[in-house]
Design a protein around this motif. Structure first.
Motif, PDB file in Angstrom:
ATOM      1  N   GLU A  34      26.753  34.340  43.507  1.00 61.28           N
ATOM      2  CA  GLU A  34      25.628  33.486  43.870  1.00 61.28           C
ATOM      3  C   GLU A  34      25.247  33.672  45.332  1.00 61.28           C
ATOM      4  N   ALA A  35      26.258  33.752  46.201  1.00 67.18           N
ATOM      5  CA  ALA A  35      25.977  33.961  47.626  1.00 67.18           C
ATOM      6  C   ALA A  35      25.295  35.305  47.858  1.00 67.18           C
ATOM      7  N   LEU A  36      25.747  36.333  47.152  1.00 66.48           N
ATOM      8  CA  LEU A  36      25.118  37.652  47.289  1.00 66.48           C
ATOM      9  C   LEU A  36      23.662  37.602  46.846  1.00 66.48           C
ATOM     10  N   ARG A  37      23.410  36.899  45.740  1.00 70.62           N
ATOM     11  CA  ARG A  37      22.042  36.799  45.232  1.00 70.62           C
ATOM     12  C   ARG A  37      21.140  36.071  46.224  1.00 70.62           C
ATOM     13  N   LEU A  38      21.643  34.961  46.778  1.00 66.31           N
ATOM     14  CA  LEU A  38      20.842  34.196  47.737  1.00 66.31           C
ATOM     15  C   LEU A  38      20.577  34.990  49.008  1.00 66.31           C
ATOM     16  N   ALA A  39      21.529  35.830  49.400  1.00 64.55           N
ATOM     17  CA  ALA A  39      21.375  36.629  50.615  1.00 64.55           C
ATOM     18  C   ALA A  39      20.603  37.924  50.375  1.00 64.55           C
ATOM     19  N   GLY A  40      20.357  38.238  49.115  1.00 64.70           N
ATOM     20  CA  GLY A  40      19.648  39.475  48.815  1.00 64.70           C
ATOM     21  C   GLY A  40      20.494  40.707  49.032  1.00 64.70           C
ATOM     22  N   ILE A  41      21.789  40.591  48.759  1.00 63.05           N
ATOM     23  CA  ILE A  41      22.728  41.684  48.991  1.00 63.05           C
ATOM     24  C   ILE A  41      23.362  42.093  47.669  1.00 63.05           C
ATOM     25  N   ASP A  42      23.484  43.399  47.446  1.00 62.97           N
ATOM     26  CA  ASP A  42      24.188  43.908  46.276  1.00 62.97           C
ATOM     27  C   ASP A  42      25.652  44.133  46.614  1.00 62.97           C
ATOM     28  N   ARG A  43      26.512  43.944  45.650  1.00 61.56           N
ATOM     29  CA  ARG A  43      27.944  44.162  45.839  1.00 61.56           C
ATOM     30  C   ARG A  43      28.227  45.581  46.371  1.00 61.56           C
ATOM     31  N   GLU A  44      27.429  46.542  45.917  1.00 68.36           N
ATOM     32  CA  GLU A  44      27.652  47.925  46.320  1.00 68.36           C
ATOM     33  C   GLU A  44      27.391  48.154  47.808  1.00 68.36           C
ATOM     34  N   GLN A  45      26.683  47.215  48.442  1.00 70.37           N
ATOM     35  CA  GLN A  45      26.416  47.346  49.880  1.00 70.37           C
ATOM     36  C   GLN A  45      27.594  46.884  50.729  1.00 70.37           C
ATOM     37  N   LEU A  46      28.589  46.259  50.118  1.00 65.07           N
ATOM     38  CA  LEU A  46      29.737  45.735  50.844  1.00 65.07           C
ATOM     39  C   LEU A  46      30.969  46.575  50.565  1.00 65.07           C
ATOM     40  N   ALA A  47      31.834  46.638  51.569  1.00 61.65           N
ATOM     41  CA  ALA A  47      33.057  47.437  51.430  1.00 61.65           C
ATOM     42  C   ALA A  47      34.057  46.735  50.518  1.00 61.65           C
ATOM     43  N   PRO A  48      34.955  47.493  49.893  1.00 62.61           N
ATOM     44  CA  PRO A  48      36.016  46.874  49.083  1.00 62.61           C
ATOM     45  C   PRO A  48      36.882  45.951  49.930  1.00 62.61           C
ATOM     46  N   LEU A  49      37.384  44.876  49.308  1.00 61.48           N
ATOM     47  CA  LEU A  49      38.229  43.903  49.988  1.00 61.48           C
ATOM     48  C   LEU A  49      39.687  44.328  49.943  1.00 61.48           C
ATOM     49  N   VAL A  50      40.373  44.178  51.073  1.00 63.49           N
ATOM     50  CA  VAL A  50      41.812  44.444  51.134  1.00 63.49           C
ATOM     51  C   VAL A  50      42.477  43.307  51.904  1.00 63.49           C
ATOM     52  N   ALA A  51      43.789  43.187  51.760  1.00 64.19           N
ATOM     53  CA  ALA A  51      44.546  42.180  52.502  1.00 64.19           C
ATOM     54  C   ALA A  51      44.596  42.546  53.987  1.00 64.19           C
ATOM     55  N   PRO A  52      44.689  41.565  54.882  1.00 61.94           N
ATOM     56  CA  PRO A  52      44.805  41.866  56.316  1.00 61.94           C
ATOM     57  C   PRO A  52      46.027  42.720  56.655  1.00 61.94           C
ATOM     58  N   THR A  53      47.036  42.678  55.814  1.00 56.17           N
ATOM     59  CA  THR A  53      48.243  43.486  56.055  1.00 56.17           C
ATOM     60  C   THR A  53      48.168  44.854  55.378  1.00 56.17           C
ATOM     61  N   HIS A  54      47.021  45.189  54.806  1.00 48.32           N
ATOM     62  CA  HIS A  54      46.853  46.496  54.163  1.00 48.32           C
ATOM     63  C   HIS A  54      46.991  47.601  55.206  1.00 48.32           C
ATOM     64  N   VAL A  55      47.685  48.661  54.840  1.00 46.94           N
ATOM     65  CA  VAL A  55      47.956  49.753  55.774  1.00 46.94           C
ATOM     66  C   VAL A  55      47.177  51.000  55.354  1.00 46.94           C
ATOM     67  N   LEU A  56      46.380  51.510  56.261  1.00 50.56           N
ATOM     68  CA  LEU A  56      45.689  52.785  56.101  1.00 50.56           C
ATOM     69  C   LEU A  56      46.414  53.831  56.939  1.00 50.56           C
ATOM     70  N   LYS A  57      46.010  55.075  56.829  1.00 51.44           N
ATOM     71  CA  LYS A  57      46.630  56.133  57.628  1.00 51.44           C
ATOM     72  C   LYS A  57      45.569  57.064  58.185  1.00 51.44           C
ATOM     73  N   THR A  58      45.832  57.571  59.379  1.00 48.91           N
ATOM     74  CA  THR A  58      44.968  58.576  59.974  1.00 48.91           C
ATOM     75  C   THR A  58      45.320  59.949  59.396  1.00 48.91           C
ATOM     76  N   GLU A  59      44.542  60.968  59.783  1.00 51.29           N
ATOM     77  CA  GLU A  59      44.808  62.325  59.312  1.00 51.29           C
ATOM     78  C   GLU A  59      46.205  62.794  59.725  1.00 51.29           C
ATOM     79  N   LEU A  60      46.711  62.260  60.816  1.00 49.78           N
ATOM     80  CA  LEU A  60      48.037  62.638  61.305  1.00 49.78           C
ATOM     81  C   LEU A  60      49.138  61.781  60.690  1.00 49.78           C
ATOM     82  N   GLY A  61      48.754  60.883  59.792  1.00 51.60           N
ATOM     83  CA  GLY A  61      49.758  60.052  59.139  1.00 51.60           C
ATOM     84  C   GLY A  61      50.154  58.812  59.905  1.00 51.60           C
ATOM     85  N   VAL A  62      49.427  58.484  60.975  1.00 49.22           N
ATOM     86  CA  VAL A  62      49.733  57.288  61.763  1.00 49.22           C
ATOM     87  C   VAL A  62      49.272  56.055  60.997  1.00 49.22           C
ATOM     88  N   PRO A  63      50.152  55.080  60.776  1.00 49.48           N
ATOM     89  CA  PRO A  63      49.729  53.887  60.036  1.00 49.48           C
ATOM     90  C   PRO A  63      48.772  53.023  60.852  1.00 49.48           C
TER      91      PRO A  63
END
Length: 329
Positions: A34-63
């Motif tokens: 409903e909020a997306l509809r009222l704001a005129g935003i599609d779900r595809e325009q927003l990034a996937p949700l992850v937990a604040p403790t989610h760990v990504l890595k750089t090309e060098l493997g740095v967390p």
């Protein structure tokens, strides 16, 4: 999102930041249709949700730990993540937040609710009336004084500033009213008042505004028994005591000044398994000093708070007239 994408090549949004957008269903922890509809935003325009403790890595493997919003991180950074312990900060602006176990909404819309993690949510309010008000007071009333000297002068006036009240809305205000309508005002000004009274009333106005946020939290059903505080204001013993008296609670001041930065470090340590959970992280915070309310000053501010709160409603017609007049010209 932009920085994380450049560091890791992945586009994600953490739950904490997402919870502050107004687009998140806080119960389902997903974007709200409903909020997306009222704001005129599609779900595809927003990034996937992850937990604040989610760990990504750089090309060098740095967390790279995704992290969280600065407000909830400040609670973690001062050790205010357990029930009944609030975090308060006063820099350019100010805020008061307390952690609860699940998201909740104030039916009167006075306080917000943002996530730190899935299990910890910060309920509270931010105010525009922080150090920016003191900067205005210095420029307008005492440009020849340093900030330290200005506060020393303010401290020479008695608690209550000789019956003078300042509504510190020089930048309008957020919590608990959330409106651009009000402007600043001195109430009770007489020929007996001097610069020190005007300056003290400004400091007291900032602290009383935070006391209104505290009152709103309690009226929304949130228990607050203790406060931890950081920010530039903490360099002034006078300002620390005024806040303590205005809130009527013991306030602990941590050794580290940068609550949000320390909180980010602690969250990263938790995500990487370097500490045993966020409760253990809170135990790493060291309190340098504790201020206790002065009974007489605390009673004075408690008695003044209802009047301070009522002035916003009393002046609303004047604010509306002034705004209409400014638009007409």
């Amino acid at each position: 999102e932009y920085v994380l994408a450049h560091l890791t090549g992945e586009l994600v949004t953490d739950l904490s930041v997402a919870s502050g957008t107004g687009l998140l269903d806080q119960r389902r922890l997903d974007w709200d249709e409903e909020a997306l509809r009222l704001a005129g935003i599609d779900r595809e325009q927003l990034a996937p949700l992850v937990a604040p403790t989610h760990v990504l890595k750089t090309e060098l493997g740095v967390p790279v730990v995704v992290g969280a919003a600065d407000g909830p991180l400040a609670n973690l950074g001062v050790g205010a993540i357990r029930p009944g312990v609030a975090a308060c900060s006063i820099g350019t602006s100010g805020a008061l937040r307390v952690m609860v176990g699940e998201p909740d909404v104030d039916p009167l819309g006075r306080v917000f609710c943002y996530a730190l993690t899935r299990e910890r949510w910060a309920v509270g309010g931010a105010i525009n009336s922080g150090g920016a008000v003191l900067q205005w007071a210095r420029d307008a009333l005492a440009p020849e004084l340093s900030t330290a000297a200005l506060l020393e002068l303010a401290a020479t006036a008695p608690a209550g500033a000789g019956g003078l009240i300042m509504l510190p809305y020089v930048l309008s205000e957020r919590a608990p009213h959330w409106t651009s309508l009000p402007t600043g005002a001195y109430i009770g000004l007489t020929r007996a008042h001097r610069r020190e009274h005007l300056l003290r009333a400004a400091v007291e106005g900032i602290c009383l505004q935070l006391a209104l946020v505290l009152r709103s939290l309690r009226e929304a059903g949130v228990d607050v028994r203790e406060v931890r505080a950081t920010g530039g204001f903490a360099r002034s013993p006078f300002w620390r005591q005024v806040l303590t008296d205005a809130l009527g609670l013991d306030i602990g001041f941590p050794e580290a000044d940068e609550g949000s930065s320390f909180g980010a470090a602690l969250l990263g340590m938790d995500a990487l398994g370097l500490i045993d959970g966020l409760d253990a992280a809170a135990d790493l915070v060291r309190i340098a000093r504790v201020h206790t309310p002065d009974p007489e000053a605390a009673a004075l501010y408690a008695g003044r708070l209802p009047l301070f709160a009522s002035l916003y409603d009393a002046l609303t017609p004047a604010y509306e007239t002034l705004r209409a007049a400014s638009h007409a010209t």
